[in-house]
Write a protein that holds these residues in place. Structure first.
Motif, short mmCIF file in Angstrom:
data_model
loop_
_atom_site.label_atom_id
_atom_site.label_comp_id
_atom_site.label_asym_id
_atom_site.label_seq_id
_atom_site.Cartn_x
_atom_site.Cartn_y
_atom_site.Cartn_z
N HIS A 160 2.32 1.67 -3.51
CA HIS A 160 1.38 1.74 -4.64
C HIS A 160 1.36 3.10 -5.35
O HIS A 160 1.40 3.16 -6.58
CB HIS A 160 -0.03 1.36 -4.17
CG HIS A 160 -1.00 1.26 -5.30
ND1 HIS A 160 -1.01 0.18 -6.16
CD2 HIS A 160 -1.98 2.09 -5.72
CE1 HIS A 160 -1.95 0.37 -7.06
NE2 HIS A 160 -2.56 1.51 -6.82
N GLY B 57 -5.78 7.06 3.07
CA GLY B 57 -5.81 6.01 2.05
C GLY B 57 -5.07 4.76 2.50
O GLY B 57 -5.57 3.64 2.35
N TRP B 58 -3.85 4.95 3.03
CA TRP B 58 -3.08 3.80 3.53
C TRP B 58 -3.87 3.05 4.60
O TRP B 58 -4.01 1.84 4.54
CB TRP B 58 -1.76 4.25 4.13
CG TRP B 58 -0.74 4.78 3.20
CD1 TRP B 58 -0.61 4.52 1.86
CD2 TRP B 58 0.33 5.66 3.54
NE1 TRP B 58 0.47 5.19 1.36
CE2 TRP B 58 1.07 5.90 2.37
CE3 TRP B 58 0.72 6.28 4.72
CZ2 TRP B 58 2.19 6.72 2.35
CZ3 TRP B 58 1.83 7.09 4.70
CH2 TRP B 58 2.56 7.31 3.53
N TYR C 33 -7.46 1.36 3.37
CA TYR C 33 -7.31 0.16 2.55
C TYR C 33 -6.70 -0.98 3.35
O TYR C 33 -7.21 -2.11 3.34
CB TYR C 33 -6.44 0.47 1.32
CG TYR C 33 -6.10 -0.77 0.54
CD1 TYR C 33 -7.05 -1.36 -0.28
CD2 TYR C 33 -4.86 -1.37 0.66
CE1 TYR C 33 -6.77 -2.53 -0.97
CE2 TYR C 33 -4.55 -2.53 -0.03
CZ TYR C 33 -5.51 -3.11 -0.85
OH TYR C 33 -5.22 -4.26 -1.53
N THR C 34 -5.61 -0.72 4.06
CA THR C 34 -4.93 -1.80 4.78
C THR C 34 -5.78 -2.35 5.93
O THR C 34 -5.72 -3.55 6.21
CB THR C 34 -3.55 -1.35 5.29
OG1 THR C 34 -3.70 -0.22 6.15
CG2 THR C 34 -2.62 -1.00 4.14
N SER D 230 0.83 -1.20 0.00
CA SER D 230 0.00 0.00 0.00
C SER D 230 0.87 1.26 0.00
O SER D 230 0.58 2.22 -0.72
CB SER D 230 -0.94 0.00 1.21
OG SER D 230 -1.73 1.16 1.23
#
Length: 197
Positions: free
Chosen positions: A88, A124-125, A128-129, A85
């Motif tokens: 990315h 975002g990190w 998603y994770t 992530s």
């Protein structure tokens, strides 16, 4: 129709910690698992270091380095999800400079790019994770703590010191003898890249 870029916030707070949002700024960011620094422990550390912000940061780092909580990032499949992530959007939304994934927290040194404020990158990190890690772990609920810590880099000397500190965090926590031995971090990736040449 093109989306309007978000306004630059500069200094702001989400209620507890101050943050700085300025594109092109190099920033050291630390975020941790939700169970790694309980509120009571943070309140105690705050009381012990009330007039010493640097002492507070160091006390929190020592507490996290002690490996408290479930330490889910120690599991290779979870570590890969988090590191992938981070990598990315490297080069498109931010420039990733240095990082290690510790068992219960992450240190990252990044330079954000225009249109991608720091809080959105971290959001975002973490979003998603958390989703993927919870699915892999067969659990639900908060994965990461809500807040994160960030510090901007003042000059080249500070930059060099922060990179050294970040990459040596697994050594300082007595997890490995040298930074490149830690499985999830920029020191290992840089060492592997040199070996391939």
């Amino acid at each position: 129709m093109t989306a309007k870029p978000e306004p630059i916030k500069g200094w702001y707070s989400r209620g507890y910690l101050p943050h700085l949002d300025t594109p092109g700024l190099l920033q050291a960011v630390t975020f941790h698992l939700g169970d790694s620094l309980p509120r009571q422990a943070l309140e105690r550390l705050d009381a012990e270091t009330a007039d010493d912000p640097l002492g507070r940061r160091r006390a929190i780092e020592r507490y996290l380095d002690a490996g408290r909580g479930a330490c889910w990032l120690r599991q290779p499949e979870i570590g890969r999800v988090v590191e992938d992530s981070l990598l990315h959007f490297d080069g498109t939304r931010y420039r990733l400079v240095s990082w290690p994934l510790m068992p219960n927290h992450v240190h990252v040194l990044i330079e954000t790019m225009p249109g991608h404020p720091l809080y959105r990158v971290v959001q975002g990190w973490k979003g998603y994770t958390a989703l993927v890690a919870n699915r892999l772990l067969g659990r639900s609920g908060p994965f990461w703590a809500r807040e994160y810590f960030d510090r901007f880099i003042r000059d080249d000397g500070h930059l060099a010191a922060v990179i050294r500190s970040i990459e040596n965090n697994p050594v300082k926590a007595h997890l490995v003898d040298k930074p490149e031995s830690w499985p999830f971090g920029s020191a290992r990736r840089r060492s592997a890249d040199k070996e391939e040449r």
